[in-house]
Design an enzyme around this catalytic site. Structure first.
Site, short mmCIF file in Angstrom:
data_model
loop_
_atom_site.label_atom_id
_atom_site.label_comp_id
_atom_site.label_asym_id
_atom_site.label_seq_id
_atom_site.Cartn_x
_atom_site.Cartn_y
_atom_site.Cartn_z
N CYS A 90 3.94 14.53 14.18
CA CYS A 90 4.56 13.26 14.57
C CYS A 90 4.93 13.22 16.05
O CYS A 90 5.30 12.18 16.58
CB CYS A 90 5.79 12.98 13.71
SG CYS A 90 5.35 12.82 11.99
N HIS A 380 6.30 4.08 10.30
CA HIS A 380 6.00 5.29 11.07
C HIS A 380 4.57 5.78 10.81
O HIS A 380 4.35 6.68 10.01
CB HIS A 380 7.04 6.37 10.69
CG HIS A 380 6.76 7.73 11.22
ND1 HIS A 380 6.30 7.97 12.50
CD2 HIS A 380 6.89 8.96 10.64
CE1 HIS A 380 6.14 9.27 12.67
NE2 HIS A 380 6.49 9.89 11.56
N CYS A 410 11.09 14.40 16.07
CA CYS A 410 10.90 15.58 15.22
C CYS A 410 9.49 15.54 14.65
O CYS A 410 8.89 14.46 14.54
CB CYS A 410 11.92 15.58 14.09
SG CYS A 410 11.83 14.11 13.05
C1 LIG Z 1 8.40 14.12 11.32
C2 LIG Z 1 8.35 12.95 10.44
O1 LIG Z 1 8.32 11.84 10.89
S1 LIG Z 1 8.40 13.26 8.80
C3 LIG Z 1 8.27 11.70 8.05
C4 LIG Z 1 6.95 11.57 7.44
N1 LIG Z 1 6.95 10.41 6.55
C5 LIG Z 1 7.15 10.53 5.24
O2 LIG Z 1 7.34 11.62 4.73
C6 LIG Z 1 7.11 9.25 4.44
C7 LIG Z 1 8.22 9.25 3.46
N2 LIG Z 1 8.17 8.05 2.65
C8 LIG Z 1 7.62 8.03 1.40
O3 LIG Z 1 7.05 9.00 0.93
C9 LIG Z 1 7.74 6.74 0.61
O4 LIG Z 1 7.80 5.65 1.46
C10 LIG Z 1 9.00 6.78 -0.33
C11 LIG Z 1 8.81 7.87 -1.38
C12 LIG Z 1 10.27 7.04 0.47
C13 LIG Z 1 9.21 5.40 -1.00
O5 LIG Z 1 8.03 5.04 -1.59
P1 LIG Z 1 7.96 3.80 -2.61
O6 LIG Z 1 8.74 4.10 -3.84
O7 LIG Z 1 6.54 3.43 -2.72
O8 LIG Z 1 8.75 2.70 -1.80
P2 LIG Z 1 8.79 1.14 -2.00
O9 LIG Z 1 8.37 0.50 -0.78
O10 LIG Z 1 8.07 0.73 -3.26
O11 LIG Z 1 10.33 0.90 -2.16
C14 LIG Z 1 11.03 1.17 -3.36
C15 LIG Z 1 12.02 0.05 -3.58
O12 LIG Z 1 12.97 0.08 -2.52
C16 LIG Z 1 13.08 -1.21 -1.94
N3 LIG Z 1 13.37 -1.05 -0.51
C17 LIG Z 1 12.68 -0.31 0.39
N4 LIG Z 1 13.26 -0.42 1.59
C18 LIG Z 1 14.33 -1.23 1.46
C19 LIG Z 1 15.30 -1.73 2.35
N5 LIG Z 1 15.29 -1.37 3.64
N6 LIG Z 1 16.25 -2.54 1.86
C20 LIG Z 1 16.26 -2.89 0.55
N7 LIG Z 1 15.36 -2.47 -0.34
C21 LIG Z 1 14.39 -1.64 0.11
C22 LIG Z 1 11.73 -1.83 -2.19
O13 LIG Z 1 11.78 -3.24 -2.16
C23 LIG Z 1 11.40 -1.33 -3.55
O14 LIG Z 1 12.06 -2.12 -4.50
P3 LIG Z 1 11.33 -2.56 -5.87
O15 LIG Z 1 11.06 -1.27 -6.59
O16 LIG Z 1 12.34 -3.44 -6.52
O17 LIG Z 1 10.08 -3.26 -5.44
#
Ligand SMILES: CC(=O)SCCNC(=O)CCNC(=O)[C@H](O)C(C)(C)COP(=O)(O)OP(=O)(O)OC[C@H]1O[C@@H](n2cnc3c(N)ncnc32)[C@H](O)[C@@H]1OP(=O)(O)O
Length: 423
Positions: A90, A380, A410
């Site tokens: 990243c 991201h 990070c």
């Molecule tokens: C160095 C680095 O940068 S490391 C980072 C690397 N990146 C990662 O690891 C990515 C991590 N993220 C993920 O793996 C995924 O996005 C997860 C597991 C966190 C979530 O995945 P999903 O379950 O598919 O998320 P999804 O978008 O469906 O959201 C789940 C629920 O939360 C709700 N939601 C999400 N964000 C928000 C918000 N900001 N406010 C309100 N509700 C929200 C959604 O509307 C959804 O609701 P629903 O089930 O009623 O439709």
């Protein structure tokens, strides 16, 4: 050594999309080319031979070994523009900026584009390792009988593909699971995380509304704003979400974690002379950068804590402290990562035992931190985040008229990259 000042002339990105959304069928190369062309158009670079284009992607197909050069060949830049790829998870997008900035500072080049792209939708899928060995042997077999013998080794189970996982090779834990451990180590609460997430959305929505991104973004495939952005985000709404990492009692949710995303970004950097000759404004100057790594494998350190070590080294070299910094841009991989890093910087024990310093770095006031929103709101697309942050911070410094900004990113593998921009 004589070095020159490195001007950040401007940036461009396509709005970031959620994975499997509007960019589901766009490749890394498609998105990078579109982003380069947006920058070319903004600064009148059509047909120009630039000195370098440097970009990268974290998730790459085998066909993308020369991703950046191929994107240049597909763009409106002169085909004689050289290009190369860089990868530091990243930290890639910031690392590409550092790479060209160093060349400009040393007088090796005058103008370059640094960028990054990633798609979580169009992720590379590898074949099963046993099948790969059979296919390689098939390619090596010199006669028909040898080929036939190799083919008899094929088994039905080998057709199962290997889908890439967002996990650390040496621990098997995902980024989220590692961060849940960090949140526990540092006593980061759910409320702290949700507050950071709500602010990120509210500030980015406000920045869009006042036109901050108008000259930093080119619409793409029907998107005009980052798809993940929720202007109506609030702590109350975020508090209702279920934990996704760290088990039932975990504090991390889909709302305070970045979503898997698709997108690309690019930044135009040049010597002051080059910019002046073209009559182009300078948003800010790239000053210095530093990387660090932690041992998350043997010592069990927090996977995403490396910026906590990199920044003090950078500030030391510059002879400055937190009080000399006007704006901080911390990549919000997860709100818990930001909160844990902020806690480390104000912790006297961390300062003494880990940094070997008498005093902690100090507190970062909220009004100086991610003032135009961050990755939690924007999304991201791994390698594209650095370019987004550099362009946004340079523009924010330009709006202030003067000042100093710090970037902290990070990265997987226990790494971190930080940088200073100045106006
Ligand atoms: C160095 C680095 O940068 S490391 C980072 C690397 N990146 C990662 O690891 C990515 C991590 N993220 C993920 O793996 C995924 O996005 C997860 C597991 C966190 C979530 O995945 P999903 O379950 O598919 O998320 P999804 O978008 O469906 O959201 C789940 C629920 O939360 C709700 N939601 C999400 N964000 C928000 C918000 N900001 N406010 C309100 N509700 C929200 C959604 O509307 C959804 O609701 P629903 O089930 O009623 O439709």
């Amino acid at each position: 050594m004589n070095t020159r000042r490195v001007a950040i002339v401007g940036g461009n990105r396509i709005p970031f999309a959620r994975a499997n959304g509007p960019y589901a069928h766009a490749s890394d190369q498609d998105m990078l080319t579109a982003t380069l062309d947006g920058l070319v158009e903004r600064f009148g670079l059509e047909g120009e031979r630039l000195d370098e284009v440097v970009a990268g992607a974290v998730l790459k197909h085998a066909r993308d070994r020369d991703l950046t050069r191929e994107a240049v060949l597909g763009s409106k830049l002169a085909p004689e523009t050289p290009a190369y790829d860089i990868q530091r998870a990243c930290g890639t997008g910031l690392e590409t900026v550092i790479s060209v900035a160093n060349k400009i500072a040393l007088g090796q080049i005058d103008v370059a584009i640094a960028g990054g792209v990633d798609t979580a939708s169009d992720a590379p899928i590898a074949v099963n390792e046993d099948l790969r060995q059979v296919l390689l042997d098939l390619n090596r077999a010199k006669s028909l009988p040898a080929r036939a013998r190799t083919l008899t080794r094929l088994r039905p189970g080998q057709v199962v593909p290997e889908i890439p996982r967002n996990s650390e090779p040496r621990t098997g834990l995902s980024m989220g699971e590692h961060t849940a451990l960090m949140a526990k180590d540092w006593g980061v609460t759910r409320a702290e995380q949700d507050e950071l997430a709500a602010l990120s959305h509210q500030r980015m929505a406000a920045a869009y509304d006042r036109g901050f991104f108008d000259d930093l973004l080119t619409p793409y495939l029907g998107l005009e704003r980052d798809q993940n952005l929720r202007p109506d985000s609030s702590v109350e709404k975020l508090a209702k979400l279920k934990p996704v990492f760290g088990g039932e009692s975990g504090t991390m949710t889909a709302g305070n974690s970045t979503p898997l995303s698709d997108g690309a970004s690019a930044v135009l950097l040049a010597s002051e002379e080059w910019a002046a000759e073209r009559g182009l404004p300078v948003l800010a100057y790239f000053a210095d950068a530093q990387s660090a790594a932690v041992d998350h494998v043997h010592k069990g350190e927090g996977l995403l804590m490396a910026p906590a070590y990199a920044l003090p080294r950078l500030l030391d070299r510059a002879g400055i402290g937190f009080g000399d910094v006007d704006l901080f841009e911390i990549h919000e991989a997860f709100a818990a990562q930001v909160a844990a890093t902020l806690k480390a910087w104000r912790d006297p024990v961390f300062a003494r035992e880990r940094l070997g310093q008498d005093k902690p770095l100090g507190e970062i006031p909220s009004e100086k931190l991610n003032v135009n929103g961050g990755s939690l709101a924007a999304g991201h697309p791994f390698a594209a985040t650095g370019g987004r942050i550099v362009a946004s911070l340079a523009k924010a410094l330009d709006e202030r008229g003067s000042g100093r900004g710090v970037i902290s990113i990070c990265a997987a593998g226990g790494q971190g990259v930080v940088a200073i921009l100045e106006k």
